[in-house]
Design a protein around this motif. Structure first.
Motif, short mmCIF file in Angstrom:
data_model
loop_
_atom_site.label_atom_id
_atom_site.label_comp_id
_atom_site.label_asym_id
_atom_site.label_seq_id
_atom_site.Cartn_x
_atom_site.Cartn_y
_atom_site.Cartn_z
N CYS A 106 0.83 -1.21 0.00
CA CYS A 106 0.00 0.00 0.00
C CYS A 106 0.87 1.26 0.00
O CYS A 106 0.55 2.25 -0.65
N ALA A 107 1.98 1.20 0.76
CA ALA A 107 2.86 2.36 0.84
C ALA A 107 3.46 2.67 -0.53
O ALA A 107 3.62 3.83 -0.91
N VAL A 108 3.77 1.62 -1.28
CA VAL A 108 4.36 1.82 -2.61
C VAL A 108 3.30 2.33 -3.59
O VAL A 108 3.50 3.32 -4.29
N GLU A 152 9.02 5.31 -2.58
CA GLU A 152 9.26 5.02 -3.99
C GLU A 152 9.53 3.54 -4.19
O GLU A 152 10.05 2.86 -3.33
N ARG A 153 9.15 3.10 -5.35
CA ARG A 153 9.39 1.73 -5.75
C ARG A 153 10.88 1.46 -5.78
O ARG A 153 11.66 2.34 -6.12
N ARG A 154 11.24 0.24 -5.49
CA ARG A 154 12.64 -0.14 -5.69
C ARG A 154 12.74 -0.77 -7.05
O ARG A 154 12.00 -1.67 -7.38
N ILE A 156 13.78 2.75 2.96
CA ILE A 156 13.07 2.99 4.20
C ILE A 156 12.40 1.69 4.60
O ILE A 156 11.78 1.04 3.78
N SER A 157 12.53 1.35 5.85
CA SER A 157 11.86 0.14 6.31
C SER A 157 10.40 0.46 6.57
O SER A 157 10.06 1.21 7.48
N THR A 158 9.53 -0.09 5.72
CA THR A 158 8.10 0.20 5.92
C THR A 158 7.58 -0.49 7.18
O THR A 158 6.56 -0.08 7.72
#
Lengths: 247, 859
Positions: B742-744, B750-752, B765-767
């Motif tokens: 959801c965060a992405v 941002e997407r990796r 970043i550690s979600t």
């Protein structure tokens, strides 16, 4: 789904012990150059002899630092980190707190502290000595946040500095050690202390500070035959490096 | 595309002579549904066409556009028709097929595709000088709509065609497409839509998706083809009690492949594909050309297999859902599915891959991988015979997708919140969106939407004095463009071959020779000679999930791309591997089925189990097993929940049979063990499969229930979805994974990108940490709501669990047995095979700490 009963016992014991003495739950003693420290489950290191509490890599105002770039992480990390620190301070009643560098995520971090967070920081500093050790994220003395500022600090013959050098008698942070510990049933990734009898690297204490696996090349040559003290939910587990895997 | 129709020339007046002649020249006549679509299009009505594979669906969809364009006077007037396909390959395939009639009728029409592979020059040209018909994917459409010239590009649009609509609506991709479609309708008010779909359970939902609730799209249904012939493998072998493969029947599968022209062997996961492929290879005495196709393989390898299929150079392809959708790959005359199909619609779709001819029945054979699956396969075959569908229901729109769309709209140009809200409510999944939630999403996009308003000065979109929202700067647009889309792969690592390490496992000596369409063989000897230090020089074999590699230590061997590889190490975002000498991989990579058993099939399985009258069609070994269960315990009644308790090896077991799928069972297991622990029954662990759930404990739960000390109905009471659930969610690794995606999607982080390596530590970043902070300080934040909505249907399957708990309330049957029941054998065999979730994490640490103690004692 292994859930051995034994694992729930320490939790209960922790509660009893904590309730009785307000003292740390089962924690791991770490001897660095003959000085005895206690690796606390919070990620702080306690030195009973001088009643000193050491925390590393608070990374205060990390979220607001990202927000400048349009990445809106929840703006509660500073409050959360300080609240956690206040809890630990309540348990140990330290005479001195040392923040071992990277206390602020960037040079302007101290300036972005909200009035509320600034007040809790002052509250924490009341009645005790407060030391800011310089870090790579905060190489200059932070303004208007009290305390003393230094490049390194000496405590009973042990040197406390932000970046580990591998020298004997050294406490450091900087690397944010985490361990991925495996069992046949799976693996778990947690913050940890990593130490040998001359050195210890502390885990990051900040709520939003990520971690670097202890098997990363960055740790090469810093410690001799190290042992890990992994932060569990309610206690610290001392684990051999052989039980760890890369990320 | 279209085959001779039985019916004579009907009212073809709508069809211009040019087209009539073309049909006639081929000895065809247009089909009724093709003419019906044409008629509706001429009345400017949207339509949903439901047709089986091979019914000339694609031509039906394009016919109205081709006719209109052919009658156009003068020059092109911009983009006329947009075609959206869920698969890039399908868009390309359809474009190719469309070129044929266009060329044969000498139509002056320009047909082009636009995918991630389209060159920059061509993209720019397409914007400047658009074709008549553009074939593209949902993500490309989003990108086009999020640019300033969207108005100019799509203003002329007359028609939009959604292919494989059934496959896309019930997903986040479908949500994004619905939002984009609503925006297109705003830009081009006269737009009409044609949806092409396989048979679905609830066509009305699709009709509303295309039209509006008040005025749904018209429904056109093509006659169904011949009923498929579906059988279950009547094995000579002993049916396994548990497991997920077909190793026991591989010889029989091989014989079927031999007797077919070309067979597709469907499995449910990549790992199963690898295993079945390897097993087939072991028995491939005749050196048949058998290939492997799954989503993790490198794209060029997949293309190679697809081309070989189209050219009929293959005898069989072992594949996953990557070949589920409608690409016509050649002369497949047999579909074999290994493992139960999990849903009747999925099975129908897969069967449709064979014999693209309406008048001949498709042939399919189901190979159950264990005894429970025999029941499921049987239920699925009956469902197929009845044409019963169980496609997932269209759900409410996802909030993370909404956030992404709002930012996209700001990238296209300034907007008034009221206008955008009205437009979004026109998208079917968001018809019920409240203004409050919309505003929360808007604020999330602007500044994170936190109660603590500290990010206003960094806002991504700002409210202008004229009341419109405008994007703050070009960087925001750039970052949105990089993150468009809703497909968040679990973190994938590239698998790179860095050392030959001897001969390829499968091409090694002593193995049968043949054509192996897998990387092992295609790679040939060129890499085998490579030795030396760990470098980046090797070839990329494909991608593999990070969480799988997490379980491996260097030196561990596993199956990938049809070979046994050994992990050398992980360097940034690449897993470096070498070919291994070993015969069998050390780490089995099976991690459960990907698709949960559909509720519809589950109900059928329960019914079958409860009614011995229906067992005639089952294999004797299975009937024997069920009869034994009848004697030793009881058969689970269709509308009740059977709970068995028994002791074994010093432990006490509780086994329940809800038949609600692995995900719901896992969640149930987590919640039950929590509750048992609180009640002092000392649970030790649990395991779940598709059909049942087993919990083991130190205390005798069964005896406690019999003596009245414990109430089973309290144990299974619905209130476990309250506090227990809350408490568990807090630490659930599954929930954190859901939150990450959801965060992405929402654009929080941002997407990796594969290949875009982490430049040093802490950049990512550690979600998990973000989740912890957010839960603590803002539990109602829109992103947590989004994650919770996902959990209801996704990884935790809470919705289904809640339904089940409601259904069985007051309908529990508890059997306290002296020993294990026959029905419990399969689930008991899974103990120890399954991975551990969140709960047991500290256990692992304690276990590891013990090693240190042991070490200390021994030295």
């Amino acid at each position: 789904m292994l859930r051995k009963h034994s694992s729930t016992r320490p939790a209960l014991r922790d509660r009893l012990v904590a309730g009785a003495t307000l003292r740390a739950p089962p924690a791991a003693p770490i001897t660095v150059a003959q000085e005895i420290f206690i690796a606390d489950v919070s990620g702080a290191l306690w030195h009973e002899g001088t009643r000193t509490l050491v925390v590393s890599d608070l990374h205060l105002e990390k979220a607001s630092s990202f927000a400048k770039r349009g990445i809106f992480l929840p703006p509660y990390d500073t409050a959360m980190t300080l609240a956690r620190l206040a809890q630990v301070a309540l348990r140990f009643q330290p005479a001195r707190i040392i923040a071992l560098g990277d206390s602020f995520h960037d040079r302007e971090g101290a300036g972005r502290l909200s009035p509320e967070d600034r007040a809790s920081l002052h509250q924490l500093q009341k009645g005790r000595e407060w030391i800011w050790v310089a870090g790579n994220h905060d190489p200059d003395a932070p303004q208007d946040v009290g305390g003393l500022y230094c490049d390194f600090y000496e405590l009973g013959g042990v040197i406390l500095r932000h970046e580990p050098t591998g020298a004997p008698a050294e406490l450091a942070g900087h690397l944010h050690p985490v361990a991925r510990v495996t069992a046949p049933a799976g693996s778990v990734r947690r913050r940890c202390f990593i130490s040998d009898d001359q050195r210890c690297i502390l885990p990051a204490f900040g709520a939003l500070a990520g971690g670097l696996n202890i098997l990363d090349a960055a740790y090469d040559g810093l410690l001799q035959a190290p042992v890990l003290h992994v932060l569990g939910r309610n206690r610290v587990y001392s684990v051999p490096v052989t039980r760890c895997v890369p990320d | 595309m279209t085959k001779p129709a039985k019916r004579g020339a009907a009212a073809q007046s709508a069809l211009p002579a040019q087209f009539q002649n073309w049909f006639a020249a081929r000895g065809w006549s247009p089909r009724a549904h093709q003419l019906a679509l044409l008629d509706l299009a001429q009345k400017s009505q949207s339509a949903l066409l439901i047709a089986p594979t091979g019914a000339g669906k694609t031509l039906a969809g394009f016919l109205p556009s081709l006719v209109e364009i052919s009658q156009r006077k003068g020059k092109s007037q911009g983009l006329h028709t947009l075609y959206i396909s869920p698969l890039k390959a399908l868009a390309v395939d359809v474009a190719r097929n469309l070129d044929v009639p266009a060329a044969e009728m000498s139509l002056s029409v320009r047909i082009e595709t636009r995918t991630g592979d389209t060159s920059t020059a061509k993209r720019q040209r397409q914007r400047r000088d658009p074709p008549d018909i553009l074939l593209t994917t949902p993500e490309q459409l989003s990108l086009l709509l999020g640019s300033a010239d969207a108005q100019a590009l799509f203003g002329s649009l007359k028609r939009i065609i959604f292919d494989e609509l059934h496959a896309i609506v019930a997903s986040k991709r479908g949500d994004l497409l619905a939002l984009d479609y609503a925006h297109l309708r705003h830009i081009a008010p006269g737009l009409t839509a044609i949806g092409l779909s396989a048979t679905v359970r609830a066509p009305d939902a699709l009709r509303e998706w295309l039209g509006t609730r008040a005025q749904p799209a018209a429904l056109v249904t093509a006659p169904a083809g011949a009923l498929p012939q579906v059988t279950m493998l009547d094995t000579r072998e002993r049916l396994p009690w548990s497991g997920h493969g077909a190793a026991y029947a591989i010889g029989e599968v091989y014989d079927m492949i031999k007797s077919a022209k070309m067979a597709l062997v469907f499995v449910n996961t990549r790992a199963q594909a690898e295993a079945v492929f390897q097993q087939l290879w072991h028995v491939n005495e005749d050196g048949l050309p058998i290939a492997l196709h799954h989503g993790s393989l490198d794209a060029s390898q997949r293309r190679r297999v697809e081309e070989a299929m189209a050219a009929s150079k293959l005898k069989a392809v072992v594949c996953t859902s990557t070949l589920d959708l409608g690409i016509d790959w050649g002369d497949v005359d047999l579909v074999i599915t290994v493992g139960a199909p999990k849903g009747s619609s999925r099975l129908l779709q897969r069967i449709g891959r064979s014999n693209h001819r309406l008048d001949e029945p498709s042939r399919a054979c189901l190979v159950p991988s264990n005894r429970f699956e025999v029941l499921e396969c049987h239920a699925a075959i009956e469902a197929v015979a009845e044409g019963a569908q169980d496609t997932p229901a269209v759900h409410g729109g996802a909030l993370d997708v909404l956030c992404q769309h709002i930012l996209g709209m700001a990238c296209a140009g300034p907007f008034l919140a009221d206008d955008l809200y009205a437009q979004i409510c026109n998208a079917a999944p968001y018809a019920g969106l409240t203004r409050e939630t919309f505003d929360a999403a808007l604020m999330f996009v602007a500044n994170g939407g936190y109660a603590l308003k500290s990010y206003d000065r960094f806002a991504k979109i700002r409210l202008m004095p004229d009341g419109r929202w405008r994007v703050a700067n070009g960087k925001v647009v750039q970052s949105w463009r990089m993150n468009v889309g809703t497909i968040v792969e679990s973190d994938m690592l590239k698998v790179r071959l860095v050392r030959g390490g001897g001969k390829a496992a499968l091409a090694g000596a002593g193995r049968p020779r043949g054509t192996l369409y897998a990387p092992a063989k295609i790679a040939g000897a060129s890499t085998a000679a490579y030795t030396g230090a760990l470098t980046r020089g090797g070839r990329v074999l494909g991608q593999i999930e990070e969480y799988f590699l997490e379980m491996l230590a260097p030196g561990d061997t596993f199956l990938f791309g049809g070979e046994i590889l050994s992990l050398v190490g992980i360097v940034e975002n690449e897993a470096h591997v070498a070919r291994a000498q070993s015969d069998a991989p050390k780490v089995p990579s099976y991690a459960g089925g990907k698709f949960p058993l559909s509720t519809y099939l589950a109900a059928r399985v329960r019914r079958l189990l409860a009614s011995p009258k229906l067992w005639k069609a089952l294999p004797p070994q299975v009937v024997e097993w069920l009869k034994l269960q009848q004697q030793k315990s009881i058969l689970p009644p269709a509308s009740k929940l059977l709970i068995e308790t028994f002791a074994r090896g010093g432990r006490h077991y509780l086994v329940a049979y809800p038949f609600e799928g692995r995900l719901a069972h896992q969640t149930l297991g987590m919640l039950l063990t929590r509750r048992l622990e609180r009640w002092g029954l000392k649970p030790l662990g649990f395991v779940a499969n598709e059909y049942a759930l087993a919990i083991w404990s130190l205390e005798d739960v069964g005896a406690a229930a019999t003596s009245g000390a414990l109430s089973m109905s309290k144990l299974f009471a619905q209130d476990m979805l309250g506090d227990d659930l809350e408490e568990w969610l807090q630490e659930s690794a599954l929930m954190k994974r859901t939150f990450r995606s959801c965060a992405v999607i929402s654009g929080l982080i941002e997407r990796r990108f594969p290949g875009k390596s982490k430049s040093g530590r802490q950049v990512t970043i550690s979600t998990d940490l973000v989740y912890d902070v957010l839960r603590r300080h803002e539990p109602d934040h829109i992103l947590l709501r989004a994650a919770r909505d996902d959990a209801m249907t996704g990884l935790l399957d809470l919705g289904r669990l809640a339904d089940m708990l409601g259904r069985i309330e007051g309908r529990l049957i508890h059997k306290h047995l002296a020993r294990i029941s026959p029905l419990a054998v399969p689930i008991m065999l899974e103990i120890g095979r399954e991975p551990v979730y969140g709960e047991a994490q500290d256990e692992i640490l304690a276990d590891a700490a013990q090693t240190l103690l042991d070490e200390a004692r021994s030295s």
